[in-house]
Design an enzyme around this catalytic site. Structure first.
Site, PDB file in Angstrom:
ATOM      1  N   LYS A  43       0.813  -1.195   0.000  1.00 46.03           N
ATOM      2  CA  LYS A  43       0.000   0.000   0.000  1.00 46.03           C
ATOM      3  C   LYS A  43       0.853   1.253   0.000  1.00 46.03           C
ATOM      4  O   LYS A  43       0.379   2.350  -0.234  1.00 46.03           O
ATOM      5  CB  LYS A  43      -0.876   0.028   1.265  1.00 46.03           C
ATOM      6  CG  LYS A  43      -1.759  -1.155   1.451  1.00 46.03           C
ATOM      7  CD  LYS A  43      -2.428  -1.051   2.847  1.00 46.03           C
ATOM      8  CE  LYS A  43      -2.970  -2.347   3.290  1.00 46.03           C
ATOM      9  NZ  LYS A  43      -3.342  -2.332   4.718  1.00 46.03           N
ATOM     10  N   GLY A  44       2.139   1.067   0.279  1.00 45.59           N
ATOM     11  CA  GLY A  44       3.010   2.222   0.498  1.00 45.59           C
ATOM     12  C   GLY A  44       3.103   3.179  -0.682  1.00 45.59           C
ATOM     13  O   GLY A  44       3.348   4.370  -0.503  1.00 45.59           O
ATOM     14  N   GLU A  98       7.399   2.213  -6.764  1.00 39.55           N
ATOM     15  CA  GLU A  98       7.651   1.764  -5.381  1.00 39.55           C
ATOM     16  C   GLU A  98       8.010   2.970  -4.516  1.00 39.55           C
ATOM     17  O   GLU A  98       8.722   3.889  -4.974  1.00 39.55           O
ATOM     18  CB  GLU A  98       8.791   0.720  -5.444  1.00 39.55           C
ATOM     19  CG  GLU A  98       9.351   0.236  -4.134  1.00 39.55           C
ATOM     20  CD  GLU A  98       8.400  -0.599  -3.302  1.00 39.55           C
ATOM     21  OE1 GLU A  98       7.256  -0.173  -3.126  1.00 39.55           O
ATOM     22  OE2 GLU A  98       8.851  -1.631  -2.775  1.00 39.55           O
ATOM     23  N   ASP A  99       7.528   2.977  -3.296  1.00 40.41           N
ATOM     24  CA  ASP A  99       7.805   4.102  -2.396  1.00 40.41           C
ATOM     25  C   ASP A  99       9.265   4.135  -1.942  1.00 40.41           C
ATOM     26  O   ASP A  99       9.883   5.192  -1.856  1.00 40.41           O
ATOM     27  CB  ASP A  99       6.867   4.066  -1.173  1.00 40.41           C
ATOM     28  CG  ASP A  99       6.856   2.717  -0.468  1.00 40.41           C
ATOM     29  OD1 ASP A  99       7.520   1.773  -0.947  1.00 40.41           O
ATOM     30  OD2 ASP A  99       6.176   2.593   0.560  1.00 40.41           O
ATOM     31  N   ASP A 102      14.913  -0.541  -0.018  1.00 39.12           N
ATOM     32  CA  ASP A 102      15.636  -0.625   1.242  1.00 39.12           C
ATOM     33  C   ASP A 102      16.628  -1.789   1.134  1.00 39.12           C
ATOM     34  O   ASP A 102      17.737  -1.616   0.622  1.00 39.12           O
ATOM     35  CB  ASP A 102      14.572  -0.819   2.331  1.00 39.12           C
ATOM     36  CG  ASP A 102      15.113  -0.911   3.722  1.00 39.12           C
ATOM     37  OD1 ASP A 102      16.205  -0.391   3.974  1.00 39.12           O
ATOM     38  OD2 ASP A 102      14.447  -1.506   4.590  1.00 39.12           O
ATOM     39  N   ASP A 158       4.314   3.864   6.016  1.00 35.42           N
ATOM     40  CA  ASP A 158       3.613   3.638   7.294  1.00 35.42           C
ATOM     41  C   ASP A 158       4.518   3.060   8.375  1.00 35.42           C
ATOM     42  O   ASP A 158       5.607   2.540   8.099  1.00 35.42           O
ATOM     43  CB  ASP A 158       2.472   2.645   7.084  1.00 35.42           C
ATOM     44  CG  ASP A 158       2.991   1.204   6.942  1.00 35.42           C
ATOM     45  OD1 ASP A 158       3.870   0.974   6.076  1.00 35.42           O
ATOM     46  OD2 ASP A 158       2.552   0.332   7.707  1.00 35.42           O
TER      47      ASP A 158
HETATM   48  P1  IMP Z   1      12.888  -3.836   0.786  1.00 38.95           P
HETATM   49  O1  IMP Z   1      12.317  -5.102   0.236  1.00 38.95           O
HETATM   50  O2  IMP Z   1      13.686  -4.083   2.029  1.00 38.95           O
HETATM   51  O3  IMP Z   1      13.649  -3.037  -0.234  1.00 38.95           O
HETATM   52  O4  IMP Z   1      11.694  -3.001   1.332  1.00 38.95           O
HETATM   53  C1  IMP Z   1      10.826  -2.299   0.561  1.00 38.95           C
HETATM   54  C2  IMP Z   1       9.561  -2.013   1.331  1.00 38.95           C
HETATM   55  O5  IMP Z   1       9.813  -1.849   2.725  1.00 38.95           O
HETATM   56  C3  IMP Z   1       8.998  -0.671   0.886  1.00 38.95           C
HETATM   57  O6  IMP Z   1       8.046  -0.887  -0.102  1.00 38.95           O
HETATM   58  C4  IMP Z   1       8.380  -0.105   2.110  1.00 38.95           C
HETATM   59  O7  IMP Z   1       7.018  -0.469   2.160  1.00 38.95           O
HETATM   60  C5  IMP Z   1       9.087  -0.771   3.258  1.00 38.95           C
HETATM   61  N1  IMP Z   1      10.024   0.160   3.888  1.00 38.95           N
HETATM   62  C6  IMP Z   1      11.367   0.176   3.794  1.00 38.95           C
HETATM   63  N2  IMP Z   1      11.893   1.181   4.508  1.00 38.95           N
HETATM   64  C7  IMP Z   1      10.844   1.837   5.048  1.00 38.95           C
HETATM   65  C8  IMP Z   1      10.733   3.005   5.878  1.00 38.95           C
HETATM   66  O8  IMP Z   1      11.704   3.665   6.259  1.00 38.95           O
HETATM   67  N3  IMP Z   1       9.467   3.354   6.231  1.00 38.95           N
HETATM   68  C9  IMP Z   1       8.355   2.674   5.835  1.00 38.95           C
HETATM   69  N4  IMP Z   1       8.422   1.607   5.057  1.00 38.95           N
HETATM   70  C10 IMP Z   1       9.654   1.176   4.663  1.00 38.95           C
END
Ligand code: IMP
Length: 190
Positions: A43-44, A98-99, A102, A158
């Site tokens: 949802k981000g 994508e928001d 990470d 969120d």
């Molecule tokens: P990844 O798979 O670790 O790259 O994470 C991506 C997802 O983690 C993003 O779509 C966000 O929804 C969530 N995410 C990563 N960092 C943050 C943050 O600082 N705040 C909120 N959501 C995050």
């Protein structure tokens, strides 16, 4: 909304708007003469997608996927597709919206998934990039801004489903995260 739980505002509403405008212009320029399928990761990315698509001038359709990888402020390390795309992606140009990237696990897994579904080309547009926490070597094609290794909320991002409606993006107070961690660990000992 309890704004005092925000340690620092990183990007104001106005700064985000110009960042999104810049991304929309770059995408429109690169896809000139083509049409696009935007795949928004729920949802981000809901707020970002709504603004970004209005800054894109090439024909595009919108698809949404619901994926989950985060619990509170912690990446679970596994990406689960809760709701997939039902329409065909055969021979399409896909742009994943994508928001935040990470660890990179979500983007890597979803781009692979969309290629398997027949997309001719899969690129990604992320609002924020947190390179300090990368586990897999993923590089988004369009990035709004690099952010520090902190937990951000607002503009769709969120913490336990709250704060998405903040018009700005800020660092969530570490006191909130520490307090929740303490509560969770004392509950699991009971
Ligand atoms: P990844 O798979 O670790 O790259 O994470 C991506 C997802 O983690 C993003 O779509 C966000 O929804 C969530 N995410 C990563 N960092 C943050 C943050 O600082 N705040 C909120 N959501 C995050």
């Amino acid at each position: 909304m309890r704004d005092h739980l925000i340690e620092k505002v990183l990007y104001s509403k106005e700064e985000i708007a110009s960042m999104v405008q810049r991304l929309g212009q770059a995408v429109s320029r690169d896809y000139q003469g083509k049409s696009l399928v935007l795949v928004s990761l729920m949802k981000g990315s809901v707020v970002f997608t709504a603004d970004l698509m209005r800054c894109i001038t090439v024909p595009c359709r919108l698809e949404c996927m619901t994926v989950s990888s985060y619990h509170g402020a912690q990446s679970s390390g596994t990406v689960t597709v809760l709701q997939d795309i039902s329409s065909s992606l055969e021979h399409t140009d896909v742009l994943v919206v994508e928001d935040m990237v990470d660890t990179g696990l979500t983007l890597q897994s979803i781009c692979g998934h969309l290629r398997q579904k027949g997309a001719a080309n899969v690129r990604s547009c992320v609002l924020f990039d947190k390179p300090a926490r990368r586990i897999v070597p993923v590089k988004a094609d369009y990035v709004g801004a690099e952010v520090p290794d902190a937990f951000l909320v607002g503009y769709g991002l969120d913490y336990h489903e709250y704060y998405r409606n903040l018009p700005y993006v800020g660092i969530l107070s570490s006191a909130v995260i520490d307090r929740d961690c303490r509560q969770n660990s004392s509950q699991s000992k009971e």
